[in-house]
Scaffold this active site. Structure first.
Site, mmCIF file in Angstrom:
data_model
loop_
_atom_site.group_PDB
_atom_site.id
_atom_site.type_symbol
_atom_site.label_atom_id
_atom_site.label_comp_id
_atom_site.label_asym_id
_atom_site.label_seq_id
_atom_site.Cartn_x
_atom_site.Cartn_y
_atom_site.Cartn_z
ATOM 1 N N ASN A 82 4.215 -66.874 -26.458
ATOM 2 C CA ASN A 82 3.630 -67.842 -27.378
ATOM 3 C C ASN A 82 3.801 -69.258 -26.840
ATOM 4 O OD1 ASN A 82 5.521 -69.709 -29.273
ATOM 5 N ND2 ASN A 82 6.677 -67.920 -28.558
ATOM 6 N N PHE A 142 18.178 -75.392 -29.562
ATOM 7 C CA PHE A 142 18.313 -75.930 -28.211
ATOM 8 C C PHE A 142 17.640 -74.999 -27.203
ATOM 9 C CE2 PHE A 142 22.683 -78.091 -29.214
ATOM 10 C CZ PHE A 142 22.037 -78.978 -30.056
ATOM 11 N N CYS A 144 13.856 -73.829 -27.358
ATOM 12 C CA CYS A 144 12.403 -73.747 -27.215
ATOM 13 C C CYS A 144 11.990 -74.185 -25.809
ATOM 14 C CB CYS A 144 11.728 -74.617 -28.258
ATOM 15 S SG CYS A 144 9.925 -74.539 -28.199
ATOM 16 N N ASN A 209 16.917 -67.326 -27.071
ATOM 17 C CA ASN A 209 15.582 -67.814 -27.366
ATOM 18 C C ASN A 209 14.625 -67.196 -26.345
ATOM 19 O OD1 ASN A 209 13.376 -69.462 -28.298
ATOM 20 N ND2 ASN A 209 14.884 -70.990 -28.950
ATOM 21 N N CYS A 357 9.915 -35.738 -10.487
ATOM 22 C CA CYS A 357 11.266 -35.948 -9.976
ATOM 23 C C CYS A 357 11.309 -35.780 -8.466
ATOM 24 C CB CYS A 357 12.256 -35.002 -10.668
ATOM 25 S SG CYS A 357 11.938 -33.246 -10.384
ATOM 26 N N CYS A 441 22.021 -40.938 -8.304
ATOM 27 C CA CYS A 441 21.433 -42.247 -8.612
ATOM 28 C C CYS A 441 20.767 -42.287 -9.982
ATOM 29 C CB CYS A 441 20.423 -42.643 -7.537
ATOM 30 S SG CYS A 441 18.903 -41.664 -7.542
ATOM 31 N N CYS A 448 11.640 -38.267 -15.452
ATOM 32 C CA CYS A 448 11.274 -36.977 -16.057
ATOM 33 C C CYS A 448 10.699 -37.188 -17.451
ATOM 34 C CB CYS A 448 12.501 -36.070 -16.136
ATOM 35 S SG CYS A 448 12.142 -34.447 -16.872
#
Length: 484
Positions: A82, A142, A144, A209, A357, A441, A448
């Protein structure tokens, strides 16, 4: 023996940041869903416990359009951007409506989000007016990242610890209610400003924010989105895509003794599970914006019911019973156990033969998932397999074969066809993990598509736990940078 009666979970928030209470931890964040009193009262009727009013300050003029989004794999607004500014309504109108909302909903939390020019007088005035209107607390914006920062407000303050500390101290000179500082994620280390806010006297924090972003470019017009008369601007990114970043920053703040304050968690929260994760990392309340804009206020019903059900299943009676329980589970990499080993296990009864996989392991990981389903030749304790190049050559035909669905197989062979093995998918299409090569890993279980088809199983190593720090103790290492 009498049946044990489980006490109904209590979602109430009491004395947050030194004095704020609400019926539950679910608050609406300062944003379009909290633009006016009528909206907030409807939100409270729907079940929200609190609301942070859309930031109040000198009225602004907004542009059109203001929003753009990232859609991902059929999900709309996976990421949302936005360029809207603070409230474009007169200060006195917002304050008059705060008074009306508090009169009708005295048990709900109404927080005034504030942003004015960086002078002591301006902050003293807006603090006094907001508290006189009945606000339960103040949130200093503090964070934006667009528009207002160009005017010396918002993240222009939140990116400079000295400014954040100074303005927080000004506010605390005047404030009678709890003061929260809303932190920007657009900074190298969020703890620096959190520490500054604490030094300035803040009672609590809100994080995070929105994140600076450009969500995309229209490839027909070559104009970035959102399009404002042929031009665009960087905006604030939020929505489900930012949740991992927000969780990390919440953990950083709450695990740091010099910056930890009561924290209202923000960033990608859309479900009760999202909220539970933030609370487990120490947040006392959570704030929601994008999900409410996407699905409406009534999502809070599922959030409240879901959190209550989960708490009941875990034996938690109050929010405080589990707040922060996961904080000590996050540590620096150097403190992780190098001798902990897991390997992938494929459940043949659940495998659909999609080959994802196998492809992911060969192309993106460590080449330990195979389609041979038999033991190959051995070199010591390591199995030998074809090279990726030879596998590619052999599989040129097989990659064009669509995985067989259970319904298709039953139609062709019958439910109890002989010769198709004991598994729903033909054995030749069920991958096999070579545990001697698997490094654990976790990529295969991530890709999957079938829940719990691939699980990671611990393998005993007979080795004592050992961290990198322990292994390299006594050797020279680079000193960590200090933050203030």
């Amino acid at each position: 023996m009498p049946e044990r009666v489980m006490t109904e979970p209590d979602l109430r928030v009491t004395n947050f940041a030194g004095g704020i209470t609400s019926p539950n931890p679910f608050w609406l964040a300062s944003a379009p869903p909290t633009n006016c009193g009528e909206q907030i009262m409807r939100a409270f009727d729907a079940g929200w416990g609190g609301a942070v009013w859309k930031t109040i300050g000198a009225p602004v003029t907004n542009v059109t359009s203001r929003y753009s989004s990232i859609d991902w794999m059929g999900q709309r607004m996976m990421g949302f951007n936005n360029i809207e500014l603070i409230s474009d309504r007169p200060i006195e109108v917002n304050l008059r409506e705060i008074t009306e909302v508090k009169k009708r909903y005295p048990a709900h939390a109404v927080i005034a989000s504030l942003m004015v020019e960086s002078t002591r007088e301006a902050w003293h005035e807006i603090v006094a007016r907001s508290e006189d209107a009945g606000a339960d607390g103040l949130e200093l914006n503090f964070g934006c990242p667009h528009g207002m920062s160009e005017r010396g407000m918002g993240s222009a303050v939140g990116q400079v610890p000295e400014y954040a500390e100074m303005i927080t101290a000004w506010v605390k000179e005047k404030a009678r209610t709890p003061v929260l500082v809303k932190l920007t994620p657009n900074i190298s280390d969020i703890r620096a400003v959190a520490r500054a806010a604490r030094r300035g006297g803040a009672d609590g924090l809100s994080a995070i924010n929105t994140i600076n972003s450009i969500t995309g470019i229209d490839l027909d017009t070559l104009i970035p989105r959102p399009n404002v008369d042929g031009k665009s601007s960087h905006g604030g990114y939020c929505g489900p895509a930012v949740k991992p970043i927000a969780l990390n920053m919440a953990q950083q703040v709450m695990a740091d003794a010099d910056s930890a304050l009561p924290l209202s968690g923000i960033g990608g929260i859309a479900t009760w599970a999202d909220a539970a994760e933030f609370i487990l990392l120490g947040c006392g309340t959570v704030q929601v914006c994008t999900a409410a804009m996407h699905y409406g206020y009534r999502i809070v019903e599922e959030m409240s019911d879901g959190l209550s059900n989960w708490m009941r299943s875990k034996g938690f009676r109050t929010i405080e019973d589990f707040r922060g329980l996961s904080l000590n589970r996050v540590t620096e990499w150097k403190h992780l156990n190098l001798n902990y080993k897991i390997v992938a296990h494929i459940d043949e009864q659940k495998c659909i033969g999609c080959d994802l996989c196998h492809i992911a392991c060969w192309d993106g990981a460590h080449q330990c998932i195979h389609l041979d389903r038999v033991s190959g030749p051995m070199d010591g304790h390591v199995e030998l397999h074809a090279t990726p190049a030879s596998r590619e050559s052999e599989s040129r035909e097989s990659i064009t074969v669509t995985p067989v669905t259970r319904r298709e197989r039953e139609a062709a062979f019958g439910k109890h066809a002989v010769g198709h093995g004991p598994y729903p998918t033909p054995l030749a299409r069920i991958p096999r993990v070579d545990e001697t090569e698997c490094v654990g890993c976790n990529l295969c279980s991530c890709v999957c598509p079938v829940e719990n088809c691939i699980t990671m199983v611990e393998v005993p190593t007979a080795l004592p736990p050992e961290t990198w720090e322990e292994r390299t103790r006594g050797t020279a290492c680079v000193a960590e940078p200090q933050i203030t």
